[in-house]
Design an enzyme around this catalytic site. Structure first.
Site, PDB file in Angstrom:
ATOM      1  N   ASP A  52     -17.400  41.676 -56.573  1.00  0.00           N
ATOM      2  CA  ASP A  52     -16.348  40.848 -57.060  1.00  0.00           C
ATOM      3  C   ASP A  52     -17.141  39.383 -56.873  1.00  0.00           C
ATOM      4  O   ASP A  52     -16.493  38.538 -57.594  1.00  0.00           O
ATOM      5  CB  ASP A  52     -15.072  41.057 -56.653  1.00  0.00           C
ATOM      6  CG  ASP A  52     -14.863  40.844 -55.114  1.00  0.00           C
ATOM      7  OD1 ASP A  52     -15.698  40.396 -54.465  1.00  0.00           O
ATOM      8  OD2 ASP A  52     -13.653  41.101 -54.778  1.00  0.00           O
ATOM      9  N   SER A  53     -18.107  39.177 -55.912  1.00  0.00           N
ATOM     10  CA  SER A  53     -18.611  38.054 -56.114  1.00  0.00           C
ATOM     11  C   SER A  53     -19.386  37.517 -57.496  1.00  0.00           C
ATOM     12  O   SER A  53     -19.687  36.400 -57.775  1.00  0.00           O
ATOM     13  CB  SER A  53     -19.810  37.742 -54.981  1.00  0.00           C
ATOM     14  OG  SER A  53     -20.614  39.032 -55.049  1.00  0.00           O
ATOM     15  N   ASP A  91     -17.019  46.966 -55.759  1.00  0.00           N
ATOM     16  CA  ASP A  91     -15.791  46.359 -55.303  1.00  0.00           C
ATOM     17  C   ASP A  91     -14.709  46.799 -56.308  1.00  0.00           C
ATOM     18  O   ASP A  91     -15.012  46.511 -57.528  1.00  0.00           O
ATOM     19  CB  ASP A  91     -16.034  44.874 -55.215  1.00  0.00           C
ATOM     20  CG  ASP A  91     -16.609  44.299 -53.987  1.00  0.00           C
ATOM     21  OD1 ASP A  91     -16.393  45.013 -52.861  1.00  0.00           O
ATOM     22  OD2 ASP A  91     -17.161  43.328 -53.893  1.00  0.00           O
ATOM     23  N   LYS A 121     -15.697  50.016 -52.865  1.00  0.00           N
ATOM     24  CA  LYS A 121     -15.459  49.008 -51.480  1.00  0.00           C
ATOM     25  C   LYS A 121     -14.104  48.386 -51.824  1.00  0.00           C
ATOM     26  O   LYS A 121     -13.820  48.015 -52.768  1.00  0.00           O
ATOM     27  CB  LYS A 121     -16.838  48.100 -51.503  1.00  0.00           C
ATOM     28  CG  LYS A 121     -16.407  47.298 -50.074  1.00  0.00           C
ATOM     29  CD  LYS A 121     -17.570  46.552 -49.826  1.00  0.00           C
ATOM     30  CE  LYS A 121     -17.882  45.213 -50.611  1.00  0.00           C
ATOM     31  NZ  LYS A 121     -16.601  44.516 -50.414  1.00  0.00           N
ATOM     32  N   GLU A 123     -11.160  45.912 -49.416  1.00  0.00           N
ATOM     33  CA  GLU A 123     -10.973  44.801 -48.352  1.00  0.00           C
ATOM     34  C   GLU A 123      -9.481  44.886 -47.450  1.00  0.00           C
ATOM     35  O   GLU A 123      -8.600  45.229 -48.116  1.00  0.00           O
ATOM     36  CB  GLU A 123     -11.101  43.403 -48.843  1.00  0.00           C
ATOM     37  CG  GLU A 123     -12.311  43.032 -49.444  1.00  0.00           C
ATOM     38  CD  GLU A 123     -12.182  41.626 -49.852  1.00  0.00           C
ATOM     39  OE1 GLU A 123     -11.421  40.862 -49.556  1.00  0.00           O
ATOM     40  OE2 GLU A 123     -13.390  41.064 -50.552  1.00  0.00           O
ATOM     41  N   GLU A 190     -17.712  40.561 -42.598  1.00  0.00           N
ATOM     42  CA  GLU A 190     -18.111  39.193 -42.942  1.00  0.00           C
ATOM     43  C   GLU A 190     -17.464  38.365 -41.962  1.00  0.00           C
ATOM     44  O   GLU A 190     -16.524  38.214 -41.610  1.00  0.00           O
ATOM     45  CB  GLU A 190     -17.612  39.163 -44.181  1.00  0.00           C
ATOM     46  CG  GLU A 190     -17.964  37.652 -44.789  1.00  0.00           C
ATOM     47  CD  GLU A 190     -17.795  37.647 -46.425  1.00  0.00           C
ATOM     48  OE1 GLU A 190     -17.816  36.546 -46.956  1.00  0.00           O
ATOM     49  OE2 GLU A 190     -17.323  38.700 -46.929  1.00  0.00           O
TER      50      GLU A 190
END
Length: 272
Positions: A52-53, A91, A121, A123, A190
């Site tokens: 999602d970056s 993501d 993925k 978070e 991270e």
């Protein structure tokens, strides 16, 4: 003694677990489009993350929060069409899995069906366990992400190193063990202290992939635009730039502009 490197024609979830068992480090990079993914895959990167970056490096947003599920599926579809070897992980974007396990499953299914991705993925740890459980029960491989979680940036208020305090470090270890127990195949850590990351990697059997988490983990991930020096304003300690494409591409484009203005391009040989 260095680990024996096995050749993988196609990297799978099982391949990553085998790499950890064999002591082979895992390479992971982001990609968001067909052309870049083709280059990354041909270089034998083990895992391609459609992160999602993309919200930052492709769309220019300040955070990862604005990108939508439809946009992530678009980027993932482009990447999948280019890849022959790498495992492609996508993501699930902010707001598409956190509050409702049923919505989490719908989001994951859409990504897998509409893009052809190999895994998703998410978070978080304890806070999202029901969503993770629902996705895993559907047979969809899940990669976790702990430490600095960019989707929670407004909760943290800063991109500083996480888990420096004992309570947060303890929770991170417990979350990692929880994700492993539920069936996640790997975890990204991270921006946490290297000593803690190494402890996590040694306490679980699944691969731990770090970004700003030291060299005691099982693999590393970077954003491709940072590695290639396309982005310039982002300069964390963990980033190693292998090229300065911002400058090199700028020089090439400036030369093209000059050649057009001076009528040097196209030459006689470049015409029909």
């Amino acid at each position: 003694m260095s680990a024996t490197k096995k050749e993988y024609k196609r990297v799978t979830v099982k391949s990553l677990v085998d790499m950890k068992k064999n002591g082979e480090k895992i390479s992971m990079l982001t990609a968001y489009d067909y052309s870049m993914a083709k280059i990354v895959d041909a270089a034998n990167v083990d895992v391609i993350l459609v992160g999602d970056s993309a919200s930052n490096v492709m769309a220019g947003h300040e955070t990862t929060l604005p990108i939508t599920l439809d946009q992530m599926i678009y980027h993932a579809s482009s990447v999948i069409r280019a890849v022959n070897r790498a495992l492609v992980v996508v993501d699930i974007p902010f707001g598409s899995y956190q509050s409702d396990p049923k919505e989490a499953l719908r989001s994951a299914i859409r990504i897998m069906k509409e893009s052809g991705a190999h895994a998703v993925k998410v978070e978080g740890g304890q806070e999202i366990k029901e969503s993770v459980k629902r996705i895993l029960n559907a047979g969809i491989p899940v990669m976790g992400h702990l430490g600095l979680t960019p989707q929670s940036i407004y909760k943290f208020g800063t991109y500083t190193v996480r888990a420096k305090e004992e309570d947060e470090a303890h929770k991170l270890i417990e979350d990692a063990k929880l994700l492993e127990k539920m069936g996640c195949f790997a975890i990204v850590l991270e921006k946490i202290p290297a000593k803690l990351a190494k402890e996590v990697a040694e306490s679980v059997s699944i691969p731990i992939i770090g970004i700003g988490a030291g060299n005691g983990v099982d693999g590393q991930v970077l954003v491709i635009h940072d590695l290639l020096g396309i982005t310039q304003e982002f300069n964390p300690r963990f980033l190693r730039r292998y090229l300065n494409l911002f400058e090199e591409m700028g020089n090439a484009i400036s030369k093209y502009v000059d050649d057009v203005k001076t009528r040097d391009f196209p030459s006689d040989e470049e015409q029909y």
